[in-house]
Design an enzyme around this catalytic site. Structure first.
Site, PDB file in Angstrom:
ATOM      1  N   ASP A 282       0.867  -1.174   0.000  1.00 38.19           N
ATOM      2  CA  ASP A 282       0.000   0.000   0.000  1.00 38.19           C
ATOM      3  C   ASP A 282       0.912   1.234   0.000  1.00 38.19           C
ATOM      4  OD1 ASP A 282      -2.133   1.728  -0.039  1.00 38.19           O
ATOM      5  OD2 ASP A 282      -3.188   0.791   1.635  1.00 38.19           O
TER       6      ASP A 282
HETATM    7  C1  NOJ Z   1      -3.959   3.920  -0.028  1.00 39.03           C
HETATM    8  C2  NOJ Z   1      -5.149   3.031   0.131  1.00 39.03           C
HETATM    9  O1  NOJ Z   1      -5.081   2.371   1.380  1.00 39.03           O
HETATM   10  C3  NOJ Z   1      -5.270   1.997  -0.971  1.00 39.03           C
HETATM   11  O2  NOJ Z   1      -6.492   1.320  -0.813  1.00 39.03           O
HETATM   12  C4  NOJ Z   1      -5.154   2.626  -2.321  1.00 39.03           C
HETATM   13  O3  NOJ Z   1      -5.308   1.665  -3.332  1.00 39.03           O
HETATM   14  C5  NOJ Z   1      -3.801   3.307  -2.411  1.00 39.03           C
HETATM   15  N1  NOJ Z   1      -3.717   4.338  -1.384  1.00 39.03           N
HETATM   16  C6  NOJ Z   1      -3.537   3.917  -3.780  1.00 39.03           C
HETATM   17  O4  NOJ Z   1      -4.291   5.058  -3.960  1.00 39.03           O
END
Ligand code: NOJ
Length: 756
Positions: A282
């Protein structure tokens, strides 16, 4: 000619099955890896965010230079073929080996055609519709150059304080698993062979939905048997369905950040579940491991790579650190090769080596996005996601006569209905007010007043309306209220459109208080005091605490955030052209103090009775609150009623054979309707304590007035097992209760035995 193209000419593409073993692919990737420098391999592990880069300026941008230098494997959250094509061209034409980039995006519930938020979609219990929503999202995103979506989010959650419940499918592992499969099928299609099939990214592995206190990014701690029995099923189902990639979660698991957790990614996901896609972190999650207290850049990068995590999203840890670690002998080049191989394989599976521009097609972009047919798919689903919670005296649907007052901050807030993570949306939307005006035509008069801002506090409101929603009214709360009451007094019936701002749920949107915001609560109570027929449309991304509402408002319907087609769907349902037919996939608590409250809990040794006493001493209950929720899992009404016959079992005793359970369901009302029939099971006596009930089947049926259908469920003994503390899946002989009904709080129970 670029080297990969030369290799390609000799390779035979065998893209059958999303994650099928493929010798041609292995040969292709072997040859490519053999030509790559260590720097180029590490470059493939790097995924920067796209940013606002204007076509033509790319060479002056570090991303442009990094692409040309082979220091980037992909880019994410960049919109539009033009930019994406420029980046791809740079990778293919300017980098030494011409390895194409992968382009990701958070296409969470649609692209330009926005579907209801995932929690709402799950309330449809309609797997075909959910699969179609992912199919349309894939078709639109792929038309604009996107080949990889950061979806589905399959995190089970019993935590309504956690805003990200809006992005998931609720609290149930069985339903969550079915939805996970449907989403993966929808995004990836049969094979990823076609240019409208994109790679899914299952997130967030693992347990992100169980943060302490419901606070986003917070600690998670649970037993492994609970992980396997109650939280892992949807991740596993998505892996089994062939999802091409997984994303790590921000939280710790067993005290180790998931992003550096080898047990999770290697022992469970790859070895135990036999999954061979690639893992992306993430956003900046390797970097955050330092804040978790796991050491410096070298420590955390090494730990993540050791864990089996292949790609670093938005951080620069791998990019900056791994080469030094190889030189110091702390990481082997084989480890880098393994991670790089998995990313190259994903690109191969997507067909990008065959045609790096496969997804970049301005003609498709111009003609295949936000089309009438895509919008029709979304429109069909929306009423299935609405959950009618109360409908005293059949107040709904409303007749199209007289004077109707539409009041509330959600009534004329088209943007707000798109919900969180509708990042790609640009299309103009309709508001409920517009849709109701059109639906009524000249038959009735619609009066409107905003009545309140979403929040009394402008700063709070700004924090949850950052998606460009200009919804704040500068007038004082008293002025807004007075206007609304004046309007309401002139009406025969009131429709109150209240709820959360779209960004009050989603990422970084935890709430400690789950009632309507104060100004809206006040508005509602003043409307109730008028004593007129009153319908509450609740816009929310999570369960709302609505005890006052349940007691005082005759009709309540949760409409969530329904996307681009929500407004007309709401109007049609309110005025009866269609009926709501969703059922809750998360328990609605009576108060925050009950949380976590969920239907599939373990029995306590000291349950309280069903008797009238508000409190029972030395029993598991509260001095100041009931133990039962306000609305249970699986609950939802519609505009007709159903009667359940006595369920029938095929056998009282079975030795390994499936049991069938049948029940007759009759539409006892006077209009056609849809019912979601549910099947639950309980292991009566086992070697460990087992939940009081667990969903094991469901069926959505349509019935004409007076019509009866027999719904038959098959319970396979393999479904009756559980993971013991050695994490072995065991099916133990003995007695089982099987329960059938319209919701988890209203079932008829039969018993059968499973013999050795
Ligand atoms: C953080 C989020 O937790 C995740 O779900 C998302 O896909 C990513 N950012 C990318 O934007």
């Amino acid at each position: 000619m670029k080297l990969h193209k030369a290799i390609l000419a000799a390779a035979v593409l065998v893209p059958a099955g999303a994650l099928a073993a493929d010798t041609a692919m292995t040969a292709f990737v072997d040859s490519l890896l053999a030509q790559m420098t260590l720097d180029e391999k590490i470059g493939q592990l790097h995924l920067p965010v796209g940013g606002d880069i204007v076509t033509g300026d790319i060479m002056e941008n570090t991303i442009g230079a990094d692409i040309a230098a082979g220091r980037i494997g992909g880019v994410f959250n960049m919109k539009g073929c033009n930019q994406i094509r420029d980046y791809q061209r740079m990778a293919v034409e300017n980098s030494r080996l011409g390895i194409p980039l992968i382009f990701g995006m958070d296409v969470i519930h649609g692209y330009e055609t926005v579907f209801p938020i995932p929690l709402a979609l799950s309330c449809s219990w309609d797997m075909d519709a959910i699969e179609q929503s992912a199919r349309v999202a894939a078709a639109e995103a792929s038309a604009a150059g996107i080949c990889w979506t950061f979806s589905p989010m399959v995190d089970i959650s019993r935590e309504p304080r956690w805003g990200r419940v809006a992005e998931g499918s609720g609290e149930d592992p069985y339903l969550g698993a079915r939805i996970a499969e449907a989403m993966v099928r929808g995004y990836q299609g049969d094979s990823l062979r076609n240019n409208d099939e994109i790679m899914a990214c299952v997130k967030h592995f693992a347990l992100y939905g169980a943060p302490e206190g419901g606070r986003d990014y917070n600690t998670v701690d649970m037993s492994r048997q609970r992980m396997f029995n109650e939280y892992f099923a949807p991740y596993k189902a998505a892996a089994d369905a062939g999802a091409g990639s997984f994303m790590t979660s921000f939280n710790v698991v067993d005290g180790i950040p998931a992003t550096g957790n080898r047990w999770l990614f290697t022992d469970v996901l790859r070895d135990r579940w036999n999954w061979d896609g690639f893992v992306v972190t993430d956003y900046g999650a390797i970097t955050e491991m330092m804040v978790h207290g796991l050491g410096g850049p070298a420590d955390v990068s090494r730990m993540a790579l050791d864990a089996g995590v292949d790609m670093d999203m938005a951080g620069q840890m791998y990019l900056n650190v791994l080469k030094g670690l190889v030189e110091q002998g702390k990481v082997t080049e084989e480890q880098i090769d393994t991670a790089c191989r998995r990313i190259l394989e994903a690109k191969y599976r997507l067909g990008l080596f065959d045609d790096p521009y496969k997804y970049i097609n301005p003609a498709r972009e111009a003609s295949e996005i936000y089309t009438d047919s895509n919008r029709a798919v979304a429109r069909r689903i929306v009423p299935e996601t609405f959950v009618l919670l109360k409908n005293e005296g059949n107040l709904l649907p409303l007749a199209k006569t007289g004077t109707i007052a539409l009041i509330g901050p959600m009534a004329d807030a088209a943007n707000n209905m798109q919900g969180m993570w509708s990042v790609a949306r640009t299309a103009a939307d309709r508001s409920v007010r517009q849709a109701m005006t059109d639906a009524l035509g000249t038959n009735a008069q619609l009066l409107y007043a905003k009545g309140a801002n979403v929040y009394g506090d402008a700063v709070v409101e700004a924090g949850v309306t950052w998606g460009g929603h200009d919804i704040r009214d500068p007038r004082s709360a008293d002025e807004l209220l007075a206007e609304a009451l004046d309007v309401a007094r002139r009406a025969d019936v009131i429709v109150a459109a209240l709820g959360e701002a779209s960004e009050s749920s989603g990422e970084s949107a935890s709430r400690a208080h789950l009632r309507l915001p104060d100004v809206q609560q006040r508005l509602l109570e003043e409307l109730v005091a008028l004593g007129k027929p009153l319908v509450l449309l609740n816009f929310s991304g999570r369960p709302t605490v609505m005890v006052y509402e349940q007691e005082h408002v005759p009709a309540i319907m949760n409409v969530w955030f329904g996307g681009t087609e929500a407004a007309d769907a709401i109007a049609d349902v309110v005025f009866g052209a269609e009926a709501p037919s969703g059922k809750l996939t998360m328990t609605f608590p009576r108060s925050e103090g009950q949380i976590p409250v969920y239907y599939n809990h373990l029995p306590t040794g000291r349950p309280r009775s069903d008797g009238p006493a508000p409190f029972e001493k030395f029993r598991s209950n509260y001095l100041d609150e009931q133990v039962t929720p306000l609305y249970p899992f699986g609950y939802g009404l519609t505009y007709t009623t159903f009667a359940y016959g006595t369920p029938q079992l095929s056998a009282a005793v079975t030795s390994g054979e499936p049991v069938t359970v049948s029940v007759d369901v009759t539409n006892t009302g006077n209009r056609a309707g849809n019912e979601i029939v549910q099947l639950y099971v309980r292991d009566v006596a086992a070697s460990m304590s087992r939940p009081v009930k667990e969903l094991k089947g469901f069926e959505r049926i349509a019935l004409e007035p007076g019509q009866t259908k027999t719904v038959t469920f098959t319970v396979d003994p393999a479904q009756l097992g559980f993971y013991n503390n050695d994490l072995e899946y065991v099916v133990e002989p003995g007695e089982f209760d099987v329960m059938v009904g319209p919701d988890s709080g209203n079932v008829q129970t039969l018993r059968f035995s499973l013999s050795e």
